[in-house]
Enzyme design. Structure first.
Site, PDB file in Angstrom:
ATOM      1  N   ASP A  17       0.855  -1.188   0.000  1.00  0.00           N
ATOM      2  CA  ASP A  17       0.000   0.000   0.000  1.00  0.00           C
ATOM      3  C   ASP A  17       0.892   1.240   0.000  1.00  0.00           C
ATOM      4  O   ASP A  17       2.116   1.133   0.094  1.00  0.00           O
ATOM      5  CB  ASP A  17      -0.991  -0.036   1.177  1.00  0.00           C
ATOM      6  CG  ASP A  17      -0.307   0.012   2.532  1.00  0.00           C
ATOM      7  OD1 ASP A  17       0.914   0.236   2.592  1.00  0.00           O
ATOM      8  OD2 ASP A  17      -1.007  -0.183   3.541  1.00  0.00           O
ATOM      9  N   ASP A  53      -7.825  -7.526   0.219  1.00  0.00           N
ATOM     10  CA  ASP A  53      -6.908  -7.888   1.300  1.00  0.00           C
ATOM     11  C   ASP A  53      -7.594  -7.590   2.618  1.00  0.00           C
ATOM     12  O   ASP A  53      -8.458  -6.714   2.687  1.00  0.00           O
ATOM     13  CB  ASP A  53      -5.622  -7.039   1.249  1.00  0.00           C
ATOM     14  CG  ASP A  53      -5.884  -5.625   1.745  1.00  0.00           C
ATOM     15  OD1 ASP A  53      -6.416  -4.812   0.969  1.00  0.00           O
ATOM     16  OD2 ASP A  53      -5.592  -5.345   2.925  1.00  0.00           O
ATOM     17  N   CYS A  62     -12.700 -29.340   5.797  1.00  0.00           N
ATOM     18  CA  CYS A  62     -11.492 -28.534   5.598  1.00  0.00           C
ATOM     19  C   CYS A  62     -10.254 -29.423   5.699  1.00  0.00           C
ATOM     20  O   CYS A  62     -10.172 -30.288   6.570  1.00  0.00           O
ATOM     21  CB  CYS A  62     -11.439 -27.424   6.637  1.00  0.00           C
ATOM     22  SG  CYS A  62      -9.963 -26.386   6.517  1.00  0.00           S
ATOM     23  N   CYS A  66      -7.115 -28.294   6.240  1.00  0.00           N
ATOM     24  CA  CYS A  66      -5.994 -27.602   6.892  1.00  0.00           C
ATOM     25  C   CYS A  66      -5.505 -28.402   8.105  1.00  0.00           C
ATOM     26  O   CYS A  66      -6.209 -29.276   8.615  1.00  0.00           O
ATOM     27  CB  CYS A  66      -6.416 -26.184   7.291  1.00  0.00           C
ATOM     28  SG  CYS A  66      -7.166 -26.064   8.929  1.00  0.00           S
ATOM     29  N   CYS A 116      -7.842 -28.650  11.163  1.00  0.00           N
ATOM     30  CA  CYS A 116      -9.038 -29.488  11.019  1.00  0.00           C
ATOM     31  C   CYS A 116      -8.705 -30.965  10.833  1.00  0.00           C
ATOM     32  O   CYS A 116      -9.501 -31.830  11.208  1.00  0.00           O
ATOM     33  CB  CYS A 116      -9.880 -28.991   9.847  1.00  0.00           C
ATOM     34  SG  CYS A 116     -10.569 -27.347  10.147  1.00  0.00           S
ATOM     35  N   HIS A 131      -6.097 -22.113   9.509  1.00  0.00           N
ATOM     36  CA  HIS A 131      -7.450 -22.491   9.098  1.00  0.00           C
ATOM     37  C   HIS A 131      -8.165 -21.317   8.415  1.00  0.00           C
ATOM     38  O   HIS A 131      -8.757 -21.471   7.336  1.00  0.00           O
ATOM     39  CB  HIS A 131      -8.288 -22.975  10.280  1.00  0.00           C
ATOM     40  CG  HIS A 131      -9.737 -23.068   9.927  1.00  0.00           C
ATOM     41  ND1 HIS A 131     -10.273 -24.147   9.251  1.00  0.00           N
ATOM     42  CD2 HIS A 131     -10.744 -22.155  10.044  1.00  0.00           C
ATOM     43  CE1 HIS A 131     -11.545 -23.901   8.989  1.00  0.00           C
ATOM     44  NE2 HIS A 131     -11.853 -22.709   9.457  1.00  0.00           N
TER      45      HIS A 131
HETATM   46 ZN   LIG Z   1      -9.443 -25.955   8.686  1.00  0.00          ZN
END
Ligand SMILES: [Zn+2]
Length: 375
Positions: free
Chosen positions: A92, A266, A304, A306, A309, A335
């Site tokens: 930015d 963002d 999920c 990730c 999870c 996550h």
């Molecule tokens: Zn997750």
């Protein structure tokens, strides 16, 4: 390849999908950019940020110019090398943060003088200095220096501020010069006033930029007013250049923005929420600190993939949050970042296949049906 380009590959209503090509890699749009304020995406290793699906990060000029300074980063080989992220970085301009964080600000035609919120030292940001800092950092996508008034603000204030930002946009363009492989984005201002948005877009188009941000939103106006503005503001910008909505947002803000023609966003939300015990899921927000999770063997989200999870229960995540363990912020940040990237991938696929409306209906239904419900 030393040049950059933007290719739109499909549209569905106002929603668009495409690819920004840079020498440091491709950015699939619509894109969500995790925020690496102080040359780090908090609680995440760079390779893990990449593993969530991020093509590009955002760095903050205001923070980096004060600490460790752009000159020091340049001496050490630039921001990519410094933070060990070789893919594209957008920075930015510092304009928004200097107005929200710095002390003793003084706004003039020349720029903004201020004192650092860290040590009180005196600084001046101008369009020319912002371009210099972003060049020293080695940013792939550079933002023009602008002024962004908080909303609500009266029309006169919005109008004067927008015209100042357009004069600064020309100075930013002149100072940026010709830098193959790097992009300069202009920033549309004009608050919630359609005619000022149109005037601002015309001024920017006359200068000519590689991409265009819809600026001055997500500054307190609320989702309904933001969507109202996005119903017209992106339409004034060139179709064949990327459109970036700065500082947005919650998952439903992101989906609503993409629906209205935005290509890039963002927000600090996934990482900030991750550090405060909030997980964003397809079933709404899970507040992991709540006692009801203390014996729950289920993962945050069965669908999920990730690490939080696949490897841990809600009970474990509850425990490490309550115990103040660092892994709590690490797992929940991962996550959240992965969930945000899955939303982006879902939208890119849906737009490419002409089924964005069906995808959005499923997204809304999931958030409404969950055991926690939408925030
Ligand atoms: Zn997750």
């Amino acid at each position: 390849m030393t040049r950059t380009s933007f290719t739109l590959t499909a549209t569905d209503g106002a929603a668009r999908t495409g690819v920004i090509s840079t020498p440091r890699g491709e950015i699939r749009t619509p894109a969500f950019m995790p925020v690496g304020t102080a040359a780090t995406v908090k609680a995440m290793m760079p390779e893990n940020v990449r593993a969530t699906g991020a093509d590009i990060l955002l760095g903050n000029t205001y923070h980096l110019m004060l600490r460790p300074t752009a000159e020091r980063i340049a001496r050490l080989g630039g921001l990519h090398k410094f933070m060990n992220w070789e893919r594209p970085i957008l920075t930015d301009s510092g304009g928004f943060q200097v107005m929200s964080l710095a002390a003793l600000r003084k706004l003039t035609e020349e720029g903004v003088s201020f004192r650092s919120h860290i040590d009180g030292s005196r600084h001046m940001l101008t369009p020319e200095r912002s371009m210099e800092i972003q060049r020293l950092l080695g940013s792939d996508i550079v933002m023009a220096f602008d002024e962004c008034p908080a909303l609500p603000a009266d029309r006169t204030r919005i109008e004067e501020s927008m015209r100042l930002s357009m004069r600064w946009a020309q100075r930013s363009r002149d100072a940026f010069g010709d830098r193959p492989g790097h992009m300069l984005f202009g920033i549309q201002q004009g608050g919630l006033e359609p005619d000022l948005r149109e005037e601002s877009a015309a001024a920017l188009k006359a200068i000519g930029f590689d991409g265009y941000a819809v600026g001055g939103l997500a500054v307190g106006e609320g989702q309904e007013a933001m969507f109202g503005c996005l119903d017209h503001a992106p339409g004034f910008l060139p179709e064949d250049k990327p459109r970036y909505l700065m500082g947005v947002g919650k998952p439903d803000d992101i989906v609503g923005a993409v629906k209205r023609g935005i290509d890039m966003m963002d927000c600090v939300l996934p990482t900030r929420s991750g550090r405060t015990g909030q997980a964003w899921t397809r079933h709404g927000v899970v507040n992991i600190k709540n006692a009801r999770h203390s014996d729950d063997p289920r993962p945050l989200d069965e669908q999920c993939s990730c690490p939080a999870c696949t490897g841990y229960s809600r009970a474990y995540l509850h425990h490490v949050y309550r115990a103040g363990e660092m892994i709590s912020g690490m797992l929940l940040s991962w996550h959240n970042l992965q969930y945000f990237q899955e939303i982006m991938q879902g939208m890119r696929d849906a737009i490419a296949e002409g089924r964005f409306a069906a995808w959005e209906a499923e997204f809304d239904a999931g958030r409404a049906e969950g055991d926690i419900g939408p925030l």
